[in-house]
Design an enzyme around this catalytic site. Structure first.
Site, PDB file in Angstrom:
ATOM      1  N   PHE A   1       9.729  -0.690  14.120  1.00  0.00           N
ATOM      2  CA  PHE A   1       8.513  -0.015  13.640  1.00  0.00           C
ATOM      3  C   PHE A   1       8.902   1.098  12.674  1.00  0.00           C
ATOM      4  CE2 PHE A   1       4.084   0.905  13.898  1.00  0.00           C
ATOM      5  CZ  PHE A   1       3.924   2.279  13.947  1.00  0.00           C
TER       6      PHE A   1
ATOM      7  N   THR B   1       0.034  -2.577   5.571  1.00  0.00           N
ATOM      8  CA  THR B   1       0.683  -2.443   6.874  1.00  0.00           C
ATOM      9  C   THR B   1       0.102  -3.404   7.906  1.00  0.00           C
ATOM     10  OG1 THR B   1       1.353  -0.153   6.479  1.00  0.00           O
ATOM     11  CG2 THR B   1       1.029  -0.812   8.774  1.00  0.00           C
ATOM     12  N   PHE B   2      -1.194  -3.670   7.807  1.00  0.00           N
ATOM     13  CA  PHE B   2      -1.814  -4.581   8.769  1.00  0.00           C
ATOM     14  C   PHE B   2      -1.155  -5.953   8.742  1.00  0.00           C
ATOM     15  CE2 PHE B   2      -5.199  -5.660  11.646  1.00  0.00           C
ATOM     16  CZ  PHE B   2      -5.403  -7.015  11.453  1.00  0.00           C
TER      17      PHE B   2
ATOM     18  N   HIS C   1     -10.574   3.560   9.915  1.00  0.00           N
ATOM     19  CA  HIS C   1      -9.723   2.421   9.524  1.00  0.00           C
ATOM     20  C   HIS C   1      -8.249   2.702   9.845  1.00  0.00           C
ATOM     21  CE1 HIS C   1      -8.502  -0.690   6.323  1.00  0.00           C
ATOM     22  NE2 HIS C   1      -8.864  -1.304   7.418  1.00  0.00           N
TER      23      HIS C   1
ATOM     24  N   CYS D   1       3.263   2.550   5.190  1.00  0.00           N
ATOM     25  CA  CYS D   1       2.796   3.939   5.167  1.00  0.00           C
ATOM     26  C   CYS D   1       1.280   3.926   5.265  1.00  0.00           C
ATOM     27  CB  CYS D   1       3.243   4.626   3.879  1.00  0.00           C
ATOM     28  SG  CYS D   1       2.610   6.303   3.714  1.00  0.00           S
ATOM     29  N   VAL D   2       0.759   4.436   6.366  1.00  0.00           N
ATOM     30  CA  VAL D   2      -0.682   4.501   6.574  1.00  0.00           C
ATOM     31  C   VAL D   2      -1.086   5.971   6.537  1.00  0.00           C
ATOM     32  CG1 VAL D   2      -2.603   3.715   7.992  1.00  0.00           C
ATOM     33  CG2 VAL D   2      -0.426   2.510   8.089  1.00  0.00           C
TER      34      VAL D   2
ATOM     35  N   THR E   1     -12.352   7.428   7.193  1.00  0.00           N
ATOM     36  CA  THR E   1     -12.927   6.647   8.281  1.00  0.00           C
ATOM     37  C   THR E   1     -11.885   6.356   9.365  1.00  0.00           C
ATOM     38  OG1 THR E   1     -12.351   4.463   7.420  1.00  0.00           O
ATOM     39  CG2 THR E   1     -14.338   5.517   6.525  1.00  0.00           C
TER      40      THR E   1
ATOM     41  N   ARG F   1       8.843  12.381   4.737  1.00  0.00           N
ATOM     42  CA  ARG F   1       9.517  11.444   5.649  1.00  0.00           C
ATOM     43  C   ARG F   1      10.014  10.173   4.949  1.00  0.00           C
ATOM     44  NH1 ARG F   1       6.074  14.690   7.916  1.00  0.00           N
ATOM     45  NH2 ARG F   1       6.261  15.327  10.118  1.00  0.00           N
TER      46      ARG F   1
ATOM     47  N   TRP G   1       0.852  -1.196   0.000  1.00  0.00           N
ATOM     48  CA  TRP G   1       0.000   0.000   0.000  1.00  0.00           C
ATOM     49  C   TRP G   1       0.883   1.239   0.000  1.00  0.00           C
ATOM     50  CZ3 TRP G   1      -4.731   2.602   0.973  1.00  0.00           C
ATOM     51  CH2 TRP G   1      -5.895   1.833   0.765  1.00  0.00           C
TER      52      TRP G   1
HETATM   53  N1  LIG Z   1      -5.289   2.302   4.009  1.00  0.00           N
HETATM   54  C1  LIG Z   1      -4.064   1.697   4.110  1.00  0.00           C
HETATM   55  C2  LIG Z   1      -3.914   0.315   4.217  1.00  0.00           C
HETATM   56  N2  LIG Z   1      -4.989  -0.500   4.216  1.00  0.00           N
HETATM   57  C3  LIG Z   1      -4.879  -1.942   4.028  1.00  0.00           C
HETATM   58  C4  LIG Z   1      -4.521  -2.704   5.321  1.00  0.00           C
HETATM   59  O1  LIG Z   1      -3.154  -2.510   5.657  1.00  0.00           O
HETATM   60  C5  LIG Z   1      -4.739  -4.214   5.113  1.00  0.00           C
HETATM   61  O2  LIG Z   1      -3.925  -4.659   4.037  1.00  0.00           O
HETATM   62  C6  LIG Z   1      -6.199  -4.534   4.819  1.00  0.00           C
HETATM   63  O3  LIG Z   1      -6.996  -3.993   5.863  1.00  0.00           O
HETATM   64  C7  LIG Z   1      -6.445  -6.050   4.702  1.00  0.00           C
HETATM   65  O4  LIG Z   1      -6.015  -6.702   5.869  1.00  0.00           O
HETATM   66  N3  LIG Z   1      -2.684  -0.230   4.329  1.00  0.00           N
HETATM   67  C8  LIG Z   1      -1.558   0.569   4.343  1.00  0.00           C
HETATM   68  O5  LIG Z   1      -0.441   0.041   4.438  1.00  0.00           O
HETATM   69  N4  LIG Z   1      -1.680   1.921   4.235  1.00  0.00           N
HETATM   70  C9  LIG Z   1      -2.903   2.519   4.125  1.00  0.00           C
HETATM   71  O6  LIG Z   1      -2.983   3.792   4.023  1.00  0.00           O
HETATM   72  C1  LIG Z   2      -5.817   3.944   6.416  1.00  0.00           C
HETATM   73  C2  LIG Z   2      -6.841   3.449   5.466  1.00  0.00           C
HETATM   74  O1  LIG Z   2      -7.211   2.277   5.427  1.00  0.00           O
HETATM   75  C3  LIG Z   2      -7.483   4.502   4.665  1.00  0.00           C
HETATM   76  O2  LIG Z   2      -6.569   4.986   3.715  1.00  0.00           O
HETATM   77  C4  LIG Z   2      -8.706   3.986   3.917  1.00  0.00           C
HETATM   78  O3  LIG Z   2      -9.416   5.135   3.563  1.00  0.00           O
HETATM   79  P1  LIG Z   2     -10.897   5.363   4.162  1.00  0.00           P
HETATM   80  O4  LIG Z   2     -10.751   5.508   5.672  1.00  0.00           O
HETATM   81  O5  LIG Z   2     -11.355   6.662   3.510  1.00  0.00           O
HETATM   82  O6  LIG Z   2     -11.723   4.168   3.780  1.00  0.00           O
END
Ligand SMILES: Nc1c(NC[C@H](O)[C@H](O)[C@H](O)CO)[nH]c(=O)[nH]c1=O
Ligand SMILES: CC(=O)[C@@H](O)COP(=O)(O)O
Length: 163
Positions: free
Chosen positions: A123, A65-66, A98, A90-91, A96, A137, A31
């Site tokens: 980390f 990342t999860f 999430h 990178c999140v 939402t 960054r 991601w």
């Molecule tokens: N929104 C981002 C995600 N979302 C995906 C999750 O990490 C994961 O793969 C999914 O929920 C299935 O288990 N991942 C990132 O690394 N960065 C994001 O911004």
């Molecule tokens: C961190 C995430 O999973 C995010 O980028 C997904 O976007 P949203 O919260 O608008 O569904």
């Protein structure tokens, strides 16, 4: 100290351990690949620049990342001779909550894996409000968190080897 007050790649003032004896894994999330690719390149080059042999660097990619927590666990389960695992991701905040769940899960998850195996799990995850903060960054004006993560891995690997 906030990142804005220090450069993530500035380690000239400290002693960086020589990594020639260490075997280190890098798990990188796909991601935001343009960001995590920069983090990976920074971490890889920093390890090589500090003596880690190319054949002693194990690299894997995961969807997001999860999945870094399970990646770290799998790596340490399969490679008993690893001295450290670097987790890069990178999140970026979306609309939402999430973002919160992913960041909390990976922070707690890799900590538990580190304790489970008594091995450093680093980390190296950017958790930003927007894309520009991530760019800044990942080789931008605030340096590269991949560099920082690699240096941390070297320092922790030496600590484990010498205490
Ligand atoms: N929104 C981002 C995600 N979302 C995906 C999750 O990490 C994961 O793969 C999914 O929920 C299935 O288990 N991942 C990132 O690394 N960065 C994001 O911004
Ligand atoms: C961190 C995430 O999973 C995010 O980028 C997904 O976007 P949203 O919260 O608008 O569904």
């Amino acid at each position: 100290m906030a990142t804005q007050l220090k450069n993530l790649s500035d380690f000239s003032h400290t002693t960086i351990p020589n990594g020639s004896a260490f075997k280190i894994a890098i798990a990188v999330a796909e991601w935001n690949a343009e960001i995590t690719g920069s983090l990976y390149n920074g971490a890889l080059q920093t390890l090589l620049n500090n003596g880690v042999l190319a054949e002693n660097i194990v690299s894997i990619a995961v969807p997001g990342t999860f999945e870094l927590t399970s990646a770290a666990d799998i790596l340490l389960q399969k490679h008993k001779d690893l001295d450290a695992v670097i987790c890069l991701g990178c999140v970026i905040q979306g609309e939402t909550r999430h973002f919160d769940f992913i960041c909390d899960a990976v922070a707690h998850g890799i900590t538990q894996v580190s304790v489970k195996y008594s091995k450093p799990v680093i980390f190296g995850v950017l958790t930003t409000n927007d894309q520009q903060q991530a760019i800044d960054r990942a080789g931008g004006k605030h340096g590269n968190k991949g560099d920082e993560a690699a240096i941390t891995a070297l320092k922790m690997a030496e600590l484990v080897a010498t205490i």
